[in-house]
Design a protein around this motif. Structure first.
Motif, mmCIF file in Angstrom:
data_model
loop_
_atom_site.group_PDB
_atom_site.id
_atom_site.type_symbol
_atom_site.label_atom_id
_atom_site.label_comp_id
_atom_site.label_asym_id
_atom_site.label_seq_id
_atom_site.Cartn_x
_atom_site.Cartn_y
_atom_site.Cartn_z
ATOM 1 N N TYR A 344 36.493 -39.870 19.436
ATOM 2 C CA TYR A 344 36.982 -40.283 17.988
ATOM 3 C C TYR A 344 37.703 -41.645 18.300
ATOM 4 C CZ TYR A 344 35.456 -35.764 15.994
ATOM 5 O OH TYR A 344 34.861 -34.600 15.628
ATOM 6 N N ILE A 346 40.289 -43.908 15.940
ATOM 7 C CA ILE A 346 41.482 -43.717 15.208
ATOM 8 C C ILE A 346 42.067 -44.826 14.763
ATOM 9 C CG2 ILE A 346 43.416 -41.920 14.660
ATOM 10 C CD1 ILE A 346 42.202 -40.425 17.135
ATOM 11 N N VAL A 351 39.272 -41.735 10.686
ATOM 12 C CA VAL A 351 38.759 -41.303 12.006
ATOM 13 C C VAL A 351 37.266 -41.172 11.808
ATOM 14 C CG1 VAL A 351 38.594 -39.295 13.223
ATOM 15 C CG2 VAL A 351 40.782 -39.559 12.185
ATOM 16 N N LEU A 381 35.940 -35.995 6.961
ATOM 17 C CA LEU A 381 36.787 -37.275 7.294
ATOM 18 C C LEU A 381 36.747 -38.324 6.463
ATOM 19 C CD1 LEU A 381 35.905 -37.297 11.156
ATOM 20 C CD2 LEU A 381 38.111 -36.452 10.046
ATOM 21 N N TRP A 394 50.334 -39.283 10.186
ATOM 22 C CA TRP A 394 48.873 -38.951 10.514
ATOM 23 C C TRP A 394 48.663 -38.442 11.880
ATOM 24 C CZ3 TRP A 394 45.592 -38.842 6.765
ATOM 25 C CH2 TRP A 394 45.774 -39.494 5.501
ATOM 26 N N HIS A 398 45.883 -35.571 12.219
ATOM 27 C CA HIS A 398 44.703 -36.049 13.129
ATOM 28 C C HIS A 398 44.828 -35.548 14.506
ATOM 29 C CE1 HIS A 398 42.837 -37.767 9.748
ATOM 30 N NE2 HIS A 398 43.429 -38.916 9.812
ATOM 31 N N TYR A 401 41.904 -34.723 16.741
ATOM 32 C CA TYR A 401 41.139 -35.834 17.139
ATOM 33 C C TYR A 401 41.774 -36.756 18.043
ATOM 34 C CZ TYR A 401 38.955 -34.176 12.762
ATOM 35 O OH TYR A 401 38.529 -33.403 11.817
#
Length: 668
Positions: A344, A346, A351, A381, A394, A398, A401
């Motif tokens: 992933y 970011i 993401v 997402l 965040w 996240h 991820y």
């Protein structure tokens, strides 16, 4: 705009919907069905103010290089062709984060970001706590980090207008400037790079202030994975722009243009004075005077036509040879071991999955049938953004991820090296053509008055598909025919095979053409506005509110009454059937759906009803309406799907403008 007719046997694709869901709105389908003409997207960028203040003093440039943006400076300013970007958006698929081209799937990867721009890709993601601060607090931080506090008018919530940063650069840095002043000037340049060039949004002139605290320590700024953040922003911008209702796009689109120039030589300009040695990243070789006389420019249909007729020999899967990579600075290949990581990407709230296993030919590997890894939650997402999420952490939101990104070296995709990446396996081609969008331009659509460029690639592709289908039909018939007729089927197959060979499409005979489904899925028209009633009960206030599905063509509108829903594919749809709609139901014609499978000659009640003479209209009250009703009924019974607008009230009756107590208290 009327729906474009779709003849039997013509389907834009895909034929199998295990990757691209049926009915998914996309710019490509809207162009095929005639909802939009494919108008050029507005490319939003705001980096001119940055490049106008170059060259940068050496003392300041040293800190920018320390932060990891030296390669971006050496790549210089590039004009972006809006039409080229628009044609690429039409080929982008949000489900796979790849461009669906006639030669297969291709995409911008971490390798392209590092090689072309030299951005650091290996490191912690660009994310953290989106701390909400007042204008006064941001002013104090600006005073400390960039050397001045912008006026209140330059703040827009938690963003800062880039204009004040560009104006601050109008004052030259004094020769005896201190180290603190040089660092402050470097941060101004970095904010302009991030907000106007690498991570720009569609505002076109603002940068989120959350980047400023990250720039406090310039020695550690370069440790962040700015390359993955840049690529995540590009992916999100492309996914957002595929919505037919969108008219603008932002993000690092210069990177996308450099990528297409490297992979499709027929679409790139010539360099007037090619450099023998590139001191910076590979994209710096385009920081030169360009000759554009031999390439298409600023014409969306022309770029679309080029991509539709793209041949395997015209696409360069590996533009960065071993010799090229060896000649680049070390920072352009430092992250080579994670170029093929399925992970992933970011950037704060953004993401996006990085899926190099779908484009293994870009790394010199055999392309097997790809799976749908990391694509099961794309919609969730894409629904996340920073609006209304002050003080959001965040890195916690996240966390899952980020863990996958942290283990990026564990998820590196490996494969079998092949010598020739031009042609994939027949198995892959068969699988791909059943799951991709084959036609963007409708080959059966001919403008009444052609204006501008008119490409023929879609028609040539359809003729090649038809010839391929004819070949396999002949082979199937040859297997079951008797001796008397076998010669005719053999000649028919030979003719189709020879014709495809002459036009360079003989590889189509290695795989069977997909079967056109009998039921074509209908795609939503984003130009139509759907309004829900205030109250679904007719007995209460607002229950009788009518809804109208609007189309750009005023002659094609369908009206529903009361609490009925807007489209037939929603559960519990109920419409008020008139004699016309009853006939349409009996004929199996879709009412109220965004796309009709076919259209017919124009019929408007105003034009047709006024064709009657005055003598015909003198048959008493209601005769004209009866003639209009009969004419409409005749059109519908002949197969017309156009339902004219119902008359609406000319104006709303105004309510009494009293104080509201008249008649209630006995006196006014």
């Amino acid at each position: 705009m009327a729906d474009t007719p779709v003849p039997p046997g013509l389907h834009p694709g895909p034929y199998v919907h295990d990757i691209i869901s049926a009915g998914t709105p996309h710019r490509a389908h809207s162009i095929f069905y005639g909802h939009i003409e494919g108008n050029q997207l507005d490319v939003r960028r705001c980096d001119r103010g940055f490049w106008e203040h170059t060259p940068i003093p050496d003392r300041v440039c040293r800190y920018i290089a320390l932060a990891g943006f030296e390669g971006v400076l050496e790549s210089g300013y590039q004009m972006v062709d809006h039409s080229l970007i628009t044609s690429l958006v039409e080929r982008w698929r949000p489900e796979t984060h790849t461009f669906h081209l006639p030669v297969g799937e291709a995409t911008v990867t971490l390798q392209d970001v590092e090689v072309l721009w030299g951005l650091h890709i290996d490191g912690p993601p660009v994310t953290g706590i989106d701390t909400y601060r007042s204008i006064q607090e941001w002013g104090a931080i600006c005073e400390e980090l960039i050397g001045f506090s912008p006026a209140v008018g330059y703040f827009d919530g938690q963003r800062l207008k880039l204009g004040c940063l560009a104006r601050a650069l109008d004052t030259e840095l004094p020769p005896d400037a201190s180290d603190v002043e040089c660092r402050q000037r470097a941060r101004i340049y970095l904010l302009l790079i991030l907000g106007g060039h690498l991570l720009s949004d569609k505002s076109g002139n603002k940068v989120p202030l959350l980047y400023l605290p990250l720039l406090r320590d310039l020695e550690t700024v370069g440790q962040y994975s700015w390359g993955s953040a840049c690529l995540a922003t590009l992916y999100r911008s492309l996914c957002d722009a595929t919505n037919p209702a969108k008219s603008a796009i932002a993000g690092p689109l210069v990177l996308l243009q450099l990528w297409i120039w490297e992979h499709i030589p027929t679409m790139r300009p010539d360099r007037i004075a090619p450099l023998e040695h590139y001191p910076g990243p590979y994209g710096a070789r385009w920081n030169n005077d360009l000759d554009v006389h031999r390439v298409v420019r600023h014409v969306v249909p022309a770029f679309r036509d080029q991509l539709t007729g793209l041949r395997p020999e015209e696409f360069v899967w590996q533009p960065y040879s071993e010799d090229v990579l060896a000649s680049l600075p070390a920072y352009c290949t430092a992250g080579a071991d994670i170029w093929r990581s399925v992970t992933y990407l970011i950037c704060w709230d953004v993401v996006e999955p990085h899926l190099p296993h779908r484009v293994m030919r870009q790394f010199g590997f055999h392309q097997s049938l790809p799976d749908m890894r990391l694509t099961d939650n794309q919609a969730a997402l894409h629904s996340l953004d920073r609006r209304g999420r002050a003080n959001q952490d965040w890195s916690t939101t996240h966390g899952h991820y980020i863990d996958i990104w942290t283990d990026r070296r564990v998820h590196v995709q490996d494969g079998t090296i092949i010598e020739d990446t031009t042609y994939p396996s027949d198995e892959y081609v068969q699988w791909y053509r059943e799951r991709t969008v084959i036609y963007i331009s409708n080959p059966s659509r001919f403008p009444a008055f052609p204006v501008g460029f008119q490409g023929d690639s879609a028609r040539a592709q359809y003729l090649s598909d038809a010839m391929s289908r004819m070949y396999f039909m002949a082979q199937d018939s040859l297997a079951v025919s008797d001796e008397q007729h076998s010669r005719y089927f053999q000649e028919l197959g030979d003719f189709a095979s020879t014709s495809l060979h002459h036009v360079g499409e003989s590889r189509r005979l290695a795989f069977r053409p997909p079967h056109v489904p009998q039921e074509i899925p209908l795609y939503a028209d984003p130009c139509r506005v759907q309004r829900a009633p205030r109250n679904t009960r007719r007995s209460q206030h607002g229950g009788g509110r009518r809804r109208r599905l609007r189309s750009p063509d005023p002659a094609i509108q369908t009206e529903f009454h009361g609490g009925s829903i807007a489209t037939e594919d929603q559960a519990g749809a109920s419409t008020v059937l008139t004699p016309q709609t009853e006939i349409m139901h009996e004929r199996g014609v879709s009412i109220g759906h965004s796309v009709s499978p076919m259209t017919f000659p124009e019929f408007t009640p105003d034009r047709d009803s006024h064709q009657h003479t005055s003598g015909q209209c003198q048959g008493g009250e209601g005769t004209s309406a009866q003639i209009h009703q009969a004419t409409l009924l005749a059109h519908i019974t002949q197969g017309h799907t156009v339902v004219p607008n119902q008359p609406r009230r000319s104006r709303r009756i105004p309510k009494p403008t009293t104080c509201g107590t008249h008649g209630k208290l006995g006196q006014h």
